[in-house]
Design a protein around this motif. Structure first.
Motif, PDB file in Angstrom:
ATOM      1  N   PHE A 250     -45.755 -15.803   0.020  1.00  0.00           N
ATOM      2  CA  PHE A 250     -45.013 -16.349   1.159  1.00  0.00           C
ATOM      3  C   PHE A 250     -45.140 -15.371   2.322  1.00  0.00           C
ATOM      4  N   MET A 251     -44.682 -15.833   3.483  1.00  0.00           N
ATOM      5  CA  MET A 251     -44.849 -14.967   4.653  1.00  0.00           C
ATOM      6  C   MET A 251     -43.485 -14.488   5.152  1.00  0.00           C
ATOM      7  N   GLN A 252     -43.459 -13.242   5.547  1.00  0.00           N
ATOM      8  CA  GLN A 252     -42.257 -12.714   6.195  1.00  0.00           C
ATOM      9  C   GLN A 252     -42.594 -12.314   7.624  1.00  0.00           C
TER      10      GLN A 252
ATOM     11  N   ARG B 256     -50.261 -20.950  -9.475  1.00  0.00           N
ATOM     12  CA  ARG B 256     -48.846 -21.336  -9.415  1.00  0.00           C
ATOM     13  C   ARG B 256     -48.108 -20.549  -8.323  1.00  0.00           C
ATOM     14  N   GLY B 257     -47.326 -21.288  -7.540  1.00  0.00           N
ATOM     15  CA  GLY B 257     -46.492 -20.638  -6.521  1.00  0.00           C
ATOM     16  C   GLY B 257     -47.221 -20.306  -5.225  1.00  0.00           C
ATOM     17  N   THR B 258     -48.493 -20.759  -5.105  1.00  0.00           N
ATOM     18  CA  THR B 258     -49.225 -20.524  -3.850  1.00  0.00           C
ATOM     19  C   THR B 258     -49.480 -21.870  -3.179  1.00  0.00           C
ATOM     20  N   ARG B 259     -49.872 -21.834  -1.930  1.00  0.00           N
ATOM     21  CA  ARG B 259     -50.111 -23.078  -1.192  1.00  0.00           C
ATOM     22  C   ARG B 259     -51.377 -22.989  -0.349  1.00  0.00           C
ATOM     23  N   ASP B 260     -52.004 -24.178  -0.123  1.00  0.00           N
ATOM     24  CA  ASP B 260     -53.082 -24.295   0.865  1.00  0.00           C
ATOM     25  C   ASP B 260     -52.455 -24.901   2.114  1.00  0.00           C
TER      26      ASP B 260
ATOM     27  N   TYR C 127     -43.419 -12.194  -8.198  1.00  0.00           N
ATOM     28  CA  TYR C 127     -43.542 -13.021  -9.402  1.00  0.00           C
ATOM     29  C   TYR C 127     -42.246 -13.797  -9.579  1.00  0.00           C
ATOM     30  N   ASP C 128     -41.947 -14.663  -8.585  1.00  0.00           N
ATOM     31  CA  ASP C 128     -40.717 -15.451  -8.557  1.00  0.00           C
ATOM     32  C   ASP C 128     -40.921 -16.753  -9.309  1.00  0.00           C
ATOM     33  N   ARG C 129     -39.825 -17.432  -9.640  1.00  0.00           N
ATOM     34  CA  ARG C 129     -39.933 -18.763 -10.252  1.00  0.00           C
ATOM     35  C   ARG C 129     -40.083 -19.763  -9.102  1.00  0.00           C
ATOM     36  N   PRO C 130     -41.264 -20.394  -8.983  1.00  0.00           N
ATOM     37  CA  PRO C 130     -41.493 -21.223  -7.797  1.00  0.00           C
ATOM     38  C   PRO C 130     -40.600 -22.465  -7.735  1.00  0.00           C
ATOM     39  N   GLN C 131     -40.159 -22.774  -6.552  1.00  0.00           N
ATOM     40  CA  GLN C 131     -39.430 -24.015  -6.260  1.00  0.00           C
ATOM     41  C   GLN C 131     -39.520 -24.212  -4.741  1.00  0.00           C
ATOM     42  N   LYS C 132     -38.911 -25.299  -4.233  1.00  0.00           N
ATOM     43  CA  LYS C 132     -39.005 -25.523  -2.787  1.00  0.00           C
ATOM     44  C   LYS C 132     -38.399 -24.322  -2.040  1.00  0.00           C
ATOM     45  N   GLY C 133     -39.171 -23.741  -1.146  1.00  0.00           N
ATOM     46  CA  GLY C 133     -38.678 -22.601  -0.376  1.00  0.00           C
ATOM     47  C   GLY C 133     -38.788 -21.275  -1.114  1.00  0.00           C
ATOM     48  N   ARG C 134     -39.336 -21.280  -2.331  1.00  0.00           N
ATOM     49  CA  ARG C 134     -39.523 -20.036  -3.091  1.00  0.00           C
ATOM     50  C   ARG C 134     -40.928 -20.053  -3.672  1.00  0.00           C
TER      51      ARG C 134
END
Ligand code: AMP
Length: 428
Positions: free
Chosen positions: A127-129, A14-18, A116-123
């Motif tokens: 993620f990368m900084q 959850r909250g990760t992307r390929d 450990y954020d609540r995932p949504q679009k843009g969150r």
């Protein structure tokens, strides 16, 4: 015999992307654009580990951060954490190994972060900084350059509409003091101020026994972008005088030297009140809606906390993923590199020669792929078209007798016979 098995489907956490090859091309484009901009301002890239000792982050942000991050004991019983941001790691790196470097030290980085954020679009949870730290100076020109660089990083990447807000936490502290607010009450108010919930701020102030008239005046200043008005309200305070004077120099430089004319003064920018200590700024992309903040930064004190010798520091972090979403939302046209040549051998006898020609082209920096399925000319041409190759090169025994191949322009459909020695010039 009968086999029975349960098929397991593995899902992405959850909250990760390929990221697909096309996604990666966009990400690499943005990374290249940003690192070119960082370099153009004299910054050098650093990298730190993806995990650190947990106490690095609790020292910076308090024990409360543990609920918001991924932390775990390793097999040796050490408490580690996946980094939720990169300022603390870079400052740890600086104190351990770079304190003797000539100043100012200009460091930039790209790195994935975990929260450990609540995932949504843009969150996301991963993620990368992209960010930087400027160590050893806090002159107004240093701070103006820092803000301008954040702005240019986004502008140079292709963003058209971004909004820059500049605040100052020393002034905010004086505002709090003027109301006689305890540290605890300030702590309660800051998230409300951060989220611009000004009605709630008013109610809380009245609860804290602030006179309604004073609460109204405070809120007016908090929402004002008029430096003169702020100056008048806090005119007896020396800290405010200095900060406002610096702010005037900074904004003057932004407008005249860096051509950054669209900005707003906003005393309601809060950020991490614990370690930021003066200038703060944020950049937003209005097109993103709820998760619109692209960049946050300012001047902060962390070096002494990490055991180093005091030196002024400032920096910022840009949300890389959100910047990409903003570019896509604005309709930015990413240039997706096309394959220069797709080679097809007519039969197995010419396979080796086909691979040899492919190697020759690659040596000349021509991006080249070869049919590896032996699927015949028709299907191979269809495939070449589906992967958007510029040219198809058909290698057949008849043409090879004349040291030649057939080159098909995939856009126009034109075909011509070309000597092997001339392929490179023909394609370039
Ligand atoms: P911060 O370190 O919280 O100041 O965040 C700096 C920037 O990172 C923000 O302005 C966002 O653009 C981005 N960011 C923070 N948290 C997340 C997240 N969970 N997912 C994606 N981007 C984030």
């Amino acid at each position: 015999m009968c086999f029975s098995y349960t098929q397991i489907v593995f899902n992405i956490p959850r909250g990760t992307r390929d990221f697909t090859p096309e996604d990666m091309q966009k990400r690499r484009y943005l990374e290249k654009s940003m690192s070119d901009t960082f370099n153009s301002f004299g910054y050098g890239e650093v990298q730190t580990p993806m995990f650190e000792n947990l106490d690095l982050f609790t020292a910076k942000s308090g024990e409360g951060i543990i609920d918001e991050i991924y932390s775990f004991p390793d097999k040796g019983g050490r408490n580690l954490a996946l980094r939720p941001e990169l300022t603390a790691p870079v400052m740890r790196f600086y104190v351990e190994k770079m304190q003797m470097e000539p100043k100012p030290l200009k460091l930039f980085y790209f790195g994935n972060c975990f929260r450990y954020d609540r995932p949504q679009k843009g969150r996301y949870r991963e993620f990368m900084q992209a960010g930087c730290e400027l160590i050893g100076t806090n002159t107004p020109e240093a701070q103006a350059e820092l803000i301008a660089m954040a702005y240019k990083l986004l502008e140079n990447a292709g963003l058209k509409t971004i909004t820059l807000s500049i605040g100052n936490l020393n002034i905010l502290s004086v505002l709090f003091e003027k109301l006689g607010l305890s540290k605890e009450n300030q702590k309660y108010l800051t998230p409300l101020i951060d989220k611009s919930q000004f009605e709630d701020v008013y109610d809380a102030l009245v609860d804290f026994n602030v006179k309604p008239k004073d609460a109204t005046a405070f809120l007016e200043i908090l929402q004002s972008s008029d430096v003169e008005k702020i100056s008048e309200y806090l005119k007896d305070n020396e800290i405010v005088k200095k900060e406002l004077n610096d702010l005037k120099i900074i904004t003057g430089l932004l407008e005249n030297a860096f051509d950054v004319k669209d900005y707003e003064i906003k005393m309601s920018i809060v950020r991490g009140l614990d370690y930021y200590n003066g200038l703060v700024f944020e950049i937003e992309a209005p097109c993103l809606g709820a998760e619109k903040q692209l960049c946050g930064g300012g001047a902060y004190d962390l070096i002494e906390l990490f055991g180093g010798r005091e030196s002024p520091t400032s920096g910022f972090a840009i949300g890389f993923d959100r910047t990409l979403i903003a570019l896509e939302t604005e309709g930015y046209k990413f240039t997706i590199p096309q394959l220069d040549a797709y080679l097809i051998s007519v039969n197995e006898d010419v396979l080796e020669k086909t691979l040899e020609i492919a190697q020759m082209l690659r040596k000349q920096k021509i991006t080249t792929d070869v049919d590896l399925l032996r699927r015949g000319i028709g299907k191979s041409l269809k495939y070449a078209s589906s992967i958007n190759a510029k040219k198809a090169i058909i290698v057949g025994p008849k043409e090879l007798e004349q040291d030649s191949v057939t080159i098909k322009n995939m856009e126009t459909g034109d075909q011509e016979i070309v000597k092997i020695k001339d392929i490179v010039s023909k394609i370039k």
